[in-house]
Design a protein around this motif. Structure first.
Motif, PDB file in Angstrom:
ATOM      1  N   HIS A 138     -32.473 -59.709  13.753  1.00  9.81           N
ATOM      2  CA  HIS A 138     -31.153 -60.167  14.196  1.00  9.81           C
ATOM      3  C   HIS A 138     -30.035 -59.593  13.337  1.00  9.81           C
ATOM      4  N   GLY A 139     -30.354 -58.487  12.604  1.00 10.10           N
ATOM      5  CA  GLY A 139     -29.271 -57.735  11.987  1.00 10.10           C
ATOM      6  C   GLY A 139     -29.217 -57.693  10.486  1.00 10.10           C
TER       7      GLY A 139
ATOM      8  N   ARG B  85     -24.203 -58.078  10.446  1.00 10.50           N
ATOM      9  CA  ARG B  85     -23.990 -57.725  11.845  1.00 10.50           C
ATOM     10  C   ARG B  85     -22.644 -58.261  12.306  1.00 10.50           C
TER      11      ARG B  85
ATOM     12  N   LYS C  21     -25.851 -54.958  15.418  1.00  8.76           N
ATOM     13  CA  LYS C  21     -26.718 -55.346  14.303  1.00  8.76           C
ATOM     14  C   LYS C  21     -26.790 -54.202  13.287  1.00  8.76           C
TER      15      LYS C  21
END
Length: 509
Positions: free
Chosen positions: A351-352, A356, A370
């Motif tokens: 999720h980055g 992000r 991301k």
């Protein structure tokens, strides 16, 4: 003449050994050294939009697994064809197998995240694959073998036994290798330990009244392991926070470079925000709600002082992805963040991690970059982004939408009262009303959970009494605070989101 079937099988097993050994050894080097990942990552930007969209629709968050499996099968087919050729021209087939093995080496070398040492696993795999190929081609493949002679049966049996053993070892190496490890990465495992500071501005507590008490309704805050993932990276990049930096450049008065230490020293904000993927089908699960920790992007841009003619920020990811975000969405006061935390922890790798973008009101493909490393201030008429070049909109504001979560599609429920519940969202406006109807009945207003803020989804519930036995349909629509009614018109997600009313069927017994 050498047996074509055995020769083809030898080519397949040799290819399996090549990739299996390379993938296993790559565990000691990292994802950039895995040849299948490198090949798949190279294919992604070359794939036509007409192929990408159906794959995402069909496989959803498993699209990366599909690509890897397809790439692997393609390699095995090529190995089989080269093996078949070897039954006629062994030297040429051996040369072709060597050339084919050099392709992933070249791909690894040209990847920006790779180094020269990352080719070592594939070089070793290629050497082992060639050795296995020559061994299998020589074992029991004599030109003088008499196909009808009884003595050939033990030779044939030994060939298949040895081939089976070597093939099993190659498959086991693949199963224990870097590709499988990367694709099954636990979302809770951070690439590196990162201690987040307490937010200077903490998000308000989420009231229990925001989440109707209906069994089967999605949690108000999405767990990271359940949060959708759609991106262009087969494996999350391994980024050391101490080496990460963000560069803000382009049409600015002053370029700005921010390190992770610089970012964590800033007063960070915490906000509850919903993200949505443009590929989300009507009623789909490519939407999630989380509590994000980060620094307002508007403050970072203020440091750089963008040119007044600039109207877009092109954000760049370390994996080559880019997104075109209207500059007003990053400067107009909404809670657009350079995020480092998700639900109280550092960002999970997929999720980055370590940083992000999170921008309310826009679909993720134009905003939620991301592994972000650059913010390039520019103009829409001068630069284009990754998905814009593939047929999607350049701006893509989120449309009002809703879905039914209870009952589940084709669920069987007892006769009598039937509970119905779900979720709706309309960022930058908020949900004003949700209407539900049973079969061809009239629209009735659902009971809304309390609104947390206009940029999070809003959950709802209702019920129908004395529902008779049989098959029934529940349909939902949402209305935002500006009076926009969710359209019943069905359309595909290209160029800017699928539309239509979500409906599910269930049976009453």
């Amino acid at each position: 003449m050498r047996r074509p079937f055995r020769a083809a099988l030898a080519g397949i097993v040799a290819t399996l050994v090549l990739f299996g050994a390379a993938d296993l050894i790559a565990r000691a080097f990292g994802p950039p050294a895995a040849p299948l990942l490198a090949l798949g990552q190279t294919i992604i930007p070359l794939a036509p939009t007409g192929l990408v969209k159906p794959v995402i629709d069909l496989f959803g968050t498993n699209d990366k697994l599909f690509l890897i499996v397809t790439t692997g099968l393609g390699a095995l087919v090529l190995g089989g064809l080269i093996g078949w050729l070897a039954s006629h021209r062994l030297r040429l087939a051996t040369a072709l197998l060597c050339v084919a093995g050099l392709v992933p080496i070249i791909v690894i070398l040209i990847r920006p995240e790779s180094s020269v040492v990352d080719i070592i696993p594939t070089l070793i795999g290629l050497a082992l694959g060639l050795a296995v190929f020559r061994l299998l081609m020589s074992f029991g493949m004599s030109r003088t073998e008499n196909r009808t002679a009884p003595a050939s049966e033990p030779s044939r049996r030994r060939f298949f036994i040895i081939t089976g053993i070597i093939g099993t070892v190659g498959a086991a190496a693949m199963a224990a290798g870097q590709t499988v490890a990367a694709l099954t990465l636990d979302a809770g495992a951070a690439v590196a330990k990162l201690v987040l500071p307490s937010p200077a501005k903490k998000a308000p507590p989420i009231p229990t009244s925001a989440h109707p008490d209906v069994k089967g309704l999605a949690p108000f805050v999405t767990d990271p392991k359940d949060f959708y993932r759609i991106d262009t990276a087969l494996a999350p990049p391994v980024i050391d926070p101490e080496e990460w930096s963000l560069r803000i450049h382009g049409m600015v008065e002053s370029e700005v470079t921010l390190t992770m230490d610089d970012l964590l020293d800033l007063p960070l904000d915490e906000h509850h925000l919903t993200l949505t993927c443009v590929s989300n089908p009507v009623g789909g699960d490519l939407v999630g709600n989380a509590t994000w920790l980060g620094y307002p992007v508007r403050e970072l841009l203020r440091r750089a002082n963008p040119n007044k003619d600039a109207d877009m920020v092109l954000s760049h990811s370390i994996d080559g992805f880019s997104a075109s975000t209207p500059i007003e969405a990053l400067t107009d006061g909404r809670d657009s963040l350079l995020a480092v935390g998700m639900n109280g922890s550092p960002l999970p790798p997929e999720h980055g991690f370590p940083a992000r973008l999170v921008v309310p009101g826009l679909y993720g493909f134009v905003s939620a970059t991301k592994w972000v490393t650059e913010l390039e201030v520019t103009r829409f008429d001068e630069k284009t982004a990754y998905w814009t070049d593939r047929g999607w909109d350049a701006k893509a504001p989120i449309l009002v939408a809703s879905r039914v979560e209870v009952p589940k599609p084709l669920a069987k429920v007892p006769a009598g009262d039937v509970a119905v519940a779900g979720t709706a969202w309309a960022q930058r406006s908020g949900i004003k009303r949700v209407d539900v109807k049973l079969d061809d009945g009239e629209w009735t207003s659902a009971e809304l959970g309390d609104e947390v803020n206009i940029d999070t989804w809003r959950q709802w519930k209702t019920g129908f009494s004395d529902v008779e036995a049989g098959l029934h349909t529940v349909t939902v629509r949402a209305i935002d605070q500006d009076g926009n009614v969710q359209t019943p018109e069905r359309r595909k997600s290209i160029p800017n989101s699928a539309t239509g009313h979500h409906h599910i069927q269930f049976s009453v017994e």
